[in-house]
Design a protein around this motif. Structure first.
Motif, short mmCIF file in Angstrom:
data_model
loop_
_atom_site.label_atom_id
_atom_site.label_comp_id
_atom_site.label_asym_id
_atom_site.label_seq_id
_atom_site.Cartn_x
_atom_site.Cartn_y
_atom_site.Cartn_z
N SER A 113 0.87 -1.19 -0.13
CA SER A 113 -0.09 -0.33 0.01
C SER A 113 0.76 1.21 -0.09
CB SER A 113 -0.91 -0.32 1.40
OG SER A 113 -1.67 0.93 1.36
N THR A 114 0.54 2.41 -1.23
CA THR A 114 1.06 3.70 -0.60
C THR A 114 -0.10 4.65 -0.37
OG1 THR A 114 2.89 3.00 -2.73
CG2 THR A 114 2.23 5.01 -1.81
N ASN B 163 -5.34 8.95 0.41
CA ASN B 163 -5.70 8.32 -1.10
C ASN B 163 -4.70 7.09 -0.73
OD1 ASN B 163 -4.64 7.87 -3.61
ND2 ASN B 163 -6.78 7.56 -3.72
N ARG C 116 -3.20 3.83 -2.79
CA ARG C 116 -3.68 2.33 -3.85
C ARG C 116 -2.72 1.25 -3.34
NH1 ARG C 116 -4.05 4.91 -9.10
NH2 ARG C 116 -4.78 7.92 -8.32
N THR C 117 -2.94 -0.03 -2.78
CA THR C 117 -3.09 -0.64 -2.30
C THR C 117 -3.34 -1.69 -3.96
OG1 THR C 117 -3.31 0.25 -0.48
CG2 THR C 117 -3.53 -2.17 -0.62
N VAL C 118 -2.30 -2.95 -3.97
CA VAL C 118 -2.11 -4.01 -4.46
C VAL C 118 -2.50 -5.35 -3.53
CG1 VAL C 118 -0.97 -5.25 -5.90
CG2 VAL C 118 -0.50 -3.14 -6.15
N ARG D 68 -12.81 4.97 -5.75
CA ARG D 68 -11.95 5.95 -6.70
C ARG D 68 -12.32 5.35 -8.07
NH1 ARG D 68 -13.55 9.67 -5.16
NH2 ARG D 68 -15.07 8.51 -3.98
N ASP D 69 -11.56 4.56 -8.06
CA ASP D 69 -11.70 3.15 -9.59
C ASP D 69 -12.67 2.07 -9.31
OD1 ASP D 69 -10.40 5.45 -9.95
OD2 ASP D 69 -8.09 4.69 -9.87
N LYS E 243 -6.31 -4.79 -7.70
CA LYS E 243 -5.65 -3.25 -7.38
C LYS E 243 -7.28 -2.51 -6.30
CE LYS E 243 -2.23 -3.37 -10.77
NZ LYS E 243 -1.42 -3.14 -11.82
N ASN F 87 -7.97 1.91 -5.16
CA ASN F 87 -7.99 2.90 -4.93
C ASN F 87 -9.24 3.80 -4.36
OD1 ASN F 87 -6.88 5.93 -4.97
ND2 ASN F 87 -7.49 5.93 -7.25
N ASN G 89 -9.65 6.28 -1.01
CA ASN G 89 -9.77 7.44 0.00
C ASN G 89 -9.99 7.28 1.29
OD1 ASN G 89 -8.64 8.90 -2.01
ND2 ASN G 89 -10.94 9.91 -2.86
#
Length: 272
Positions: A4-5, A22, A24-26, A64-65, A110, A112, A114
């Motif tokens: 996670s970033t 926010n 962004r996690t894989v 978000r996505d 993946k 994304n 918030n």
């Protein structure tokens, strides 16, 4: 395996700061060959074509996505909500019919999303490994598990967790809603350092001490120097000390707290 970033952001609610992010996690992992014997259910009674995977997300508003789920080499689109709340209360679902239950199933996802204040993960895998990076200098690690390693710099942090199924209080396989997985969650809270308003609030807590000591000092001066002070003088001194906290708050909104404290102190000492 989870990486996670976290991209943090500070927003303001009135005079107070709120930490948002926010993430962004894989997610990468695998299901071993499914051991149906653990349920004492005949293999012919299992409807593999109706299999589904639910991915728990506590706050769906933050997504978000579009989220796609890859199992082996096949992509599956997401559907909102959960088909059963035995394990999680909210999330997204992927209908993933299984053709060969005796083979290992690899997957990837993946996300994304918030959020605010903190982010947590629940270790439902036999081995759960989490790596997190973020340009945030004051993380607070929360939940049931602390990171195995962490590096906190002036402008960033890096942390790694590794949680085994033996470290938590629920099995790898069960039926129904008898296990509460959320109790084993862990993660990071975006800790906000003490701001000037909190420092002023803490200073006010010592107001009675400072005022009392000042009055005692003047009383001892009366006794030792044999000079009588009028009660009005005590009242004016008390009012001056109260003004100190008003000055401290107002000046600290324009300069640093230490400078504001020095200016307010000098002004009140001169006034007294």
């Amino acid at each position: 395996v989870i990486h996670s970033t976290l991209a943090p952001e500070i927003r303001y609610r009135g005079i107070y700061e709120v930490g948002l992010y926010n993430a962004r996690t894989v997610f990468d992992g695998e299901f071993p060959a499914l051991a149906t014997g653990k349920f004492n259910i005949p293999a012919e009674n299992i409807a593999w074509q109706d299999a589904f995977i639910t991915f728990g997300v506590s706050d769906l508003k933050g997504i978000r996505d579009t989220v796609n789920f890859r199992m082996n080499q096949t992509m599956f689109s997401s559907e909102p909500g959960v088909l059963t709340n035995d394990v999680v209360e909210s999330g997204i679902t992927f209908k993933t019919p299984i053709e060969n239950a005796g083979a290992k199933q690899t997957f990837s996802l993946k996300l994304n999303i918030n959020g605010s204040s903190e982010i947590r993960f629940t270790p439902v895998g036999e081995v759960t490994q989490v790596t997190m990076d973020s340009p945030w200098s004051s993380p607070s690690f929360v939940g049931n598990f602390l990171p195995e390693s962490r590096e906190i710099g002036a402008n960033e942090f890096h942390a790694q967790w590794k949680v085994l199924n033996l470290n938590r209080n629920f099995p790898q396989v069960w039926v129904g809603n008898k296990c509460k997985v959320a109790e084993s969650s862990f993660g990071v809270r975006l800790f906000l350092p003490v701001d000037d308003y909190q420092k002023t609030s803490r200073t006010v807590k010592y107001a009675i001490l400072f005022i009392a000591l000042t009055f005692v000092a003047f009383f001892l001066s009366e006794v030792i120097a044999k000079v009588i002070l009028h009660p009005i003088q005590y009242a004016l001194i008390g009012l001056a000390l109260v003004v100190f906290y008003v000055l401290l708050l107002s000046i600290s909104e324009h300069v640093t707290f230490n400078v504001a404290y020095a200016i307010a102190s000098a002004g009140i000492i001169a006034l007294v």
